[in-house]
Design a protein around this motif. Structure first.
Motif, PDB file in Angstrom:
ATOM      1  N   ARG A  55     -20.393  19.261   8.680  1.00 28.90           N
ATOM      2  CA  ARG A  55     -18.719  19.441   8.619  1.00 28.90           C
ATOM      3  C   ARG A  55     -17.650  19.464   7.891  1.00 28.90           C
ATOM      4  N   ALA A  56     -17.548  20.344   7.820  1.00 31.26           N
ATOM      5  CA  ALA A  56     -16.231  20.332   6.828  1.00 31.26           C
ATOM      6  C   ALA A  56     -14.629  19.554   7.112  1.00 31.26           C
ATOM      7  N   ARG A  57     -14.214  18.687   6.460  1.00 28.91           N
ATOM      8  CA  ARG A  57     -12.967  18.246   7.136  1.00 28.91           C
ATOM      9  C   ARG A  57     -11.818  18.828   6.675  1.00 28.91           C
ATOM     10  N   TYR A  58     -11.703  19.775   5.498  1.00 24.98           N
ATOM     11  CA  TYR A  58     -10.501  20.371   5.643  1.00 24.98           C
ATOM     12  C   TYR A  58     -10.681  22.516   5.369  1.00 24.98           C
ATOM     13  N   HIS A  59      -9.621  22.490   5.762  1.00 26.02           N
ATOM     14  CA  HIS A  59      -9.712  24.480   5.411  1.00 26.02           C
ATOM     15  C   HIS A  59      -9.917  24.726   4.405  1.00 26.02           C
ATOM     16  N   GLY A  60     -10.742  25.867   3.539  1.00 26.75           N
ATOM     17  CA  GLY A  60     -11.098  26.324   2.632  1.00 26.75           C
ATOM     18  C   GLY A  60     -11.869  25.606   1.629  1.00 26.75           C
ATOM     19  N   LEU A  61     -11.866  26.647   0.736  1.00 25.63           N
ATOM     20  CA  LEU A  61     -13.970  26.202   0.018  1.00 25.63           C
ATOM     21  C   LEU A  61     -13.682  25.095  -0.841  1.00 25.63           C
ATOM     22  N   ARG A  62     -11.928  25.534  -1.798  1.00 24.98           N
ATOM     23  CA  ARG A  62     -11.736  24.569  -2.970  1.00 24.98           C
ATOM     24  C   ARG A  62     -11.440  22.911  -2.213  1.00 24.98           C
ATOM     25  N   LYS A  63     -11.317  22.797  -0.757  1.00 22.24           N
ATOM     26  CA  LYS A  63     -10.510  21.328  -0.480  1.00 22.24           C
ATOM     27  C   LYS A  63     -12.231  21.369  -0.154  1.00 22.24           C
ATOM     28  N   THR A  64     -12.617  21.926   0.857  1.00 20.37           N
ATOM     29  CA  THR A  64     -14.467  21.424   1.314  1.00 20.37           C
ATOM     30  C   THR A  64     -15.175  20.833  -0.001  1.00 20.37           C
ATOM     31  N   HIS A  65     -15.495  21.628  -1.030  1.00 18.83           N
ATOM     32  CA  HIS A  65     -15.785  20.954  -1.886  1.00 18.83           C
ATOM     33  C   HIS A  65     -15.702  19.949  -2.572  1.00 18.83           C
ATOM     34  N   LEU A  66     -13.899  19.492  -3.169  1.00 14.93           N
ATOM     35  CA  LEU A  66     -13.267  18.200  -3.316  1.00 14.93           C
ATOM     36  C   LEU A  66     -14.136  17.491  -2.243  1.00 14.93           C
TER      37      LEU A  66
ATOM     38  N   GLY B 195       0.549  -0.860  -0.018  1.00 17.35           N
ATOM     39  CA  GLY B 195      -0.464   0.181  -0.058  1.00 17.35           C
ATOM     40  C   GLY B 195       1.062   1.449  -0.196  1.00 17.35           C
ATOM     41  N   PHE B 196       0.070   2.268   0.899  1.00 21.00           N
ATOM     42  CA  PHE B 196       0.959   3.432   0.519  1.00 21.00           C
ATOM     43  C   PHE B 196       0.791   4.245   2.179  1.00 21.00           C
ATOM     44  N   ASP B 197       1.812   5.543   1.976  1.00 24.07           N
ATOM     45  CA  ASP B 197       1.470   5.906   3.822  1.00 24.07           C
ATOM     46  C   ASP B 197       0.396   6.822   3.614  1.00 24.07           C
ATOM     47  N   HIS B 198       0.088   6.997   4.311  1.00 24.66           N
ATOM     48  CA  HIS B 198      -1.029   8.035   4.877  1.00 24.66           C
ATOM     49  C   HIS B 198      -1.382   9.374   4.147  1.00 24.66           C
ATOM     50  N   SER B 199      -0.376   9.396   4.258  1.00 21.02           N
ATOM     51  CA  SER B 199       0.165  11.512   4.186  1.00 21.02           C
ATOM     52  C   SER B 199      -0.191  11.335   1.919  1.00 21.02           C
ATOM     53  N   VAL B 200      -0.393  10.073   1.469  1.00 18.25           N
ATOM     54  CA  VAL B 200      -0.771  10.258  -0.248  1.00 18.25           C
ATOM     55  C   VAL B 200      -1.594  10.658  -0.246  1.00 18.25           C
ATOM     56  N   LEU B 201      -2.366  10.976   0.212  1.00 19.32           N
ATOM     57  CA  LEU B 201      -3.825  10.885   0.526  1.00 19.32           C
ATOM     58  C   LEU B 201      -4.337  12.550   0.179  1.00 19.32           C
ATOM     59  N   SER B 202      -3.330  12.983   1.048  1.00 18.08           N
ATOM     60  CA  SER B 202      -3.389  14.573   1.808  1.00 18.08           C
ATOM     61  C   SER B 202      -2.696  14.774   0.713  1.00 18.08           C
ATOM     62  N   GLU B 203      -1.325  14.345  -0.185  1.00 16.51           N
ATOM     63  CA  GLU B 203      -0.826  14.940  -1.227  1.00 16.51           C
ATOM     64  C   GLU B 203      -1.496  14.716  -2.410  1.00 16.51           C
ATOM     65  N   PHE B 204      -2.530  13.868  -2.730  1.00 14.28           N
ATOM     66  CA  PHE B 204      -3.265  13.704  -4.112  1.00 14.28           C
ATOM     67  C   PHE B 204      -4.129  14.339  -4.031  1.00 14.28           C
ATOM     68  N   ARG B 205      -5.075  14.801  -2.938  1.00 18.85           N
ATOM     69  CA  ARG B 205      -6.071  15.819  -2.892  1.00 18.85           C
ATOM     70  C   ARG B 205      -5.394  17.425  -3.101  1.00 18.85           C
ATOM     71  N   SER B 206      -4.576  17.690  -2.680  1.00 21.13           N
ATOM     72  CA  SER B 206      -3.488  18.499  -2.556  1.00 21.13           C
ATOM     73  C   SER B 206      -3.167  19.327  -4.287  1.00 21.13           C
ATOM     74  N   ARG B 207      -3.014  18.295  -5.284  1.00 18.84           N
ATOM     75  CA  ARG B 207      -2.988  18.568  -6.205  1.00 18.84           C
ATOM     76  C   ARG B 207      -3.601  18.558  -6.906  1.00 18.84           C
ATOM     77  N   VAL B 208      -5.078  17.778  -6.639  1.00 17.33           N
ATOM     78  CA  VAL B 208      -6.243  17.867  -7.008  1.00 17.33           C
ATOM     79  C   VAL B 208      -6.636  19.451  -7.743  1.00 17.33           C
ATOM     80  N   VAL B 209      -6.955  19.631  -5.398  1.00 11.55           N
ATOM     81  CA  VAL B 209      -6.924  21.050  -5.891  1.00 11.55           C
ATOM     82  C   VAL B 209      -6.445  21.930  -6.852  1.00 11.55           C
ATOM     83  N   THR B 210      -5.271  21.952  -6.644  1.00 13.10           N
ATOM     84  CA  THR B 210      -4.019  22.838  -7.324  1.00 13.10           C
ATOM     85  C   THR B 210      -4.245  23.021  -8.587  1.00 13.10           C
TER      86      THR B 210
END
Length: 582
Positions: A531-542, A105-120
């Motif tokens: 309840r939003a899990r993340y900060h910011g409008l774009r990550k919340t929309h994601l 599998g992968f380290d759990h931090s990969v999911l956070s990086e994936f979300r950031s790249r998708v939003v960017t």
């Protein structure tokens, strides 16, 4: 740098597939992850996300499979650590992703990086687009038909701060950023031990002084410290790049919305808290509520007050027909010949909490048009209602709005006595209006009111003064009646909608809209969208988009398994009440 070379997903490992078929043989239903892989195969291809990753560097995990992991994570309401652990240990997830038994599998931090790249890279909608396109291909979705939309509140992932705490926390956040970026500069411009006593820890709202006078002094101290810090940052001897730190920009905005700074006659700087009646306040959509999430806003809807965002959910809906009542089974499950398809989410839109519902209807229709999923009839509540939208939606998109219009807001309309606008006969070509007493208007004046085209029609004092019906018509001190009309097309649409919504047929038809409340409840219970899990409008929309995809897959899985829609459950206490009432 993480790179991605798009490749097809591997087929499920034969050993895992055999184990799953053995465990879920007979009447036992296979889990959602297995069903999704069997029905859709490679649902999210890697090349759809390749733009978010480099072509060179260390090979990264498949973005398409990370997208599916994120969807399954939402469907089971897991944290990143739990989702990464499921990839390592769950046979059903390994089956869906095409992994072998030994895959780490992968380290759990990969999911956070994936979300950031998708939003960017602006790919927030990609997974929903891909799923809906596949459902259209399979004949489960099509243009036309009926859809319904409603909004609900979303609480931000930051603490709710009072105005006093906000000012202090903004100073503290700016100090933290400056100390990280330029510690030697900070020690030169402030008294570190003194400031550390006040801003070393988070501003604790529960320890706010009880005395109003002490709170007022503390608020002024926060303001003076903030202005002093900004003055030091903008000094000619300070590095210019310090001014560009996001926390410093936030501090400036918070100080502007919370304080005024002037010079007294002696040239001394005077800092005061901003008062709404004296100094004015920024509009709600510009007013920051936290230094850590600059997209969150405060709003009120009915009895609900919250700080955060708002989500609009659109879904397909079907009116039950006698041939299909009691049969929601999927294809091949038996029963009547006609089968109701599942209600599926076609769009989610996330805004800050201050955006009114009716401002989002056109953007929603634009997205549905891009996806080829515009409804024929769109069911909404009165928050989306306006004559402009009724006419505009039909003209631009071919969508008929099924929506309750607000009553006439004139004095007569609100009281439901006397003569309201609909009691007057309007001669549009002749540019005249005839009142219930048979008198004709004397002026017809097109104008703009708040940027909207209107027509002001007035009657003569000579006609209205002696009229025996005047008490039912006007109490104006000018002694005459005046009407404000919308353009003809909008006026007729509004009057027609108000007349139609009083009929039994319309009310029976409009009952279909109520089902969207159940969708919001299901999305809240399963994926926690309120309840939003993340900060910011774009990550919340994601997060909301992936929640919508998860909700669709859950509904499709139930439909494929032949499960009827959940019936309303009645508590024992309610049953007792009903029996006593009977």
């Amino acid at each position: 740098m993480v790179s991605v070379q798009p490749q097809p997903w591997p087929d499920p490992d034969p050993q895992i597939a055999a184990a799953i078929r053995g465990m879920y043989s007979g009447r036992r239903e296979v889990p959602l992850a297995v069903r999704v892989r069997d029905r859709f195969g490679e649902l999210f291809a890697d090349d759809q996300f390749a733009v978010a990753f480099g072509q060179r560097g260390k090979p990264g995990w498949s973005p398409g499979r990370l997208a599916l992991v994120t969807v399954l994570q939402k469907a089971e309401n897991l944290t990143d650590r739990q989702a990464a652990e499921a990839v390592r240990t769950s046979l059903t997830w390994k089956y869906a992703l095409g992994l072998d038994l030994k895959d780490p599998g992968f380290d759990h931090s990969v999911l956070s990086e994936f979300r950031s790249r998708v939003v960017t890279h602006g790919l927030e909608e990609k997974v929903l687009d891909l799923l809906l396109a596949e459902l259209v291909r399979q004949g489960l979705l099509e243009t036309g038909g009926k859809q319904r939309t409603d909004s609900t509140h979303v609480i931000s992932a930051v603490r709710d701060l009072s105005q006093l705490d906000l000012a202090g926390e903004a100073v503290r956040a700016a100090l933290e950023a400056l100390v990280c970026a330029a510690p030697h500069w900070v020690e030169q411009v402030i008294d570190v031990p003194s400031w550390s006593r006040r801003y070393g820890d988070r501003i604790p709202g529960w320890h706010t002084p009880a005395s109003q006078a002490k709170r007022a002094r503390l608020a002024l101290d926060f303001g003076r410290d903030g202005f002093a810090l900004l003055t030091a940052v903008h000094a000619s001897t300070s590095p210019a790049w310090l001014r560009e730190l996001p926390a410093v920009q936030v501090l400036r905005s918070v100080l502007v919305q919370s304080y005024t700074r002037t010079l007294s006659g002696s040239g001394r700087e005077v800092v005061k808290r901003r008062e709404a009646k004296v100094d004015g306040l920024p509009p709600g959509h510009r007013r920051l509520t936290s230094p850590y999430d600059t997209d969150a806003r405060r709003s009120v809807k009915g009895d609900t007050m919250w700080n955060g965002f708002k989500i609009h959910i659109s879904e397909t809906c079907q009116a039950p027909e006698p041939a299909a009542v009691g049969n929601n089974a999927g294809p091949g499950q038996g029963g009547h010949s006609r089968v109701l398809r599942p209600n599926l989410v076609t769009n989610v839109t996330t805004t800050d909490a201050t955006v009114p519902d009716n401002a989002m209807l056109d953007p929603i229709h634009q997205v549905l048009q891009r996806r080829g999923l515009l409804p024929g009839d769109h069911y909404l509540d009165s928050g989306y209602a306006s004559a402009e939208l009724i006419v505009g939606s039909l003209k631009r998109f071919g969508v008929a709005l099924v929506i309750p219009m607000l009553d006439d807001q004139s004095r007569q309309g609100r009281a439901k006595e006397g003569f309201a606008t609909h009691d007057f006969r309007i001669d549009w070509p002749g540019r005249q209006v005839v009142c219930p007493a048979g008198q004709t208007s004397t002026t017809w004046s097109p104008c703009l009111q708040a940027g909207v085209a209107k027509t002001v029609v007035t009657f003569s004092t000579r006609d209205c003064g002696p009229c025996p019906l005047r008490p039912k018509c006007t109490t104006s001190k000018l002694g005459r009646r005046q009407l404000t009309l919308q353009p003809q097309e909008m006026h007729e649409a509004l009057q027609g909608a108000r007349a139609q919504q009083e009929t039994k047929e319309w009310k029976h038809n409009y009952a279909l809209r109520a089902g969207v409340e159940g969708t919001i409840h299901q999305a809240t219970a399963v994926t926690g969208i309120r309840r939003a899990r993340y900060h910011g409008l774009r990550k919340t929309h994601l997060d909301h988009v992936y929640s919508a995809v998860a909700l669709n897959l859950i509904r499709l899985d139930a439909w494929w398994n032949g499960h009827p829609l959940d019936r309303t459950r009645t508590s024992h206490l309610t049953r007792l009440e009903l029996s006593l009432a009977a």
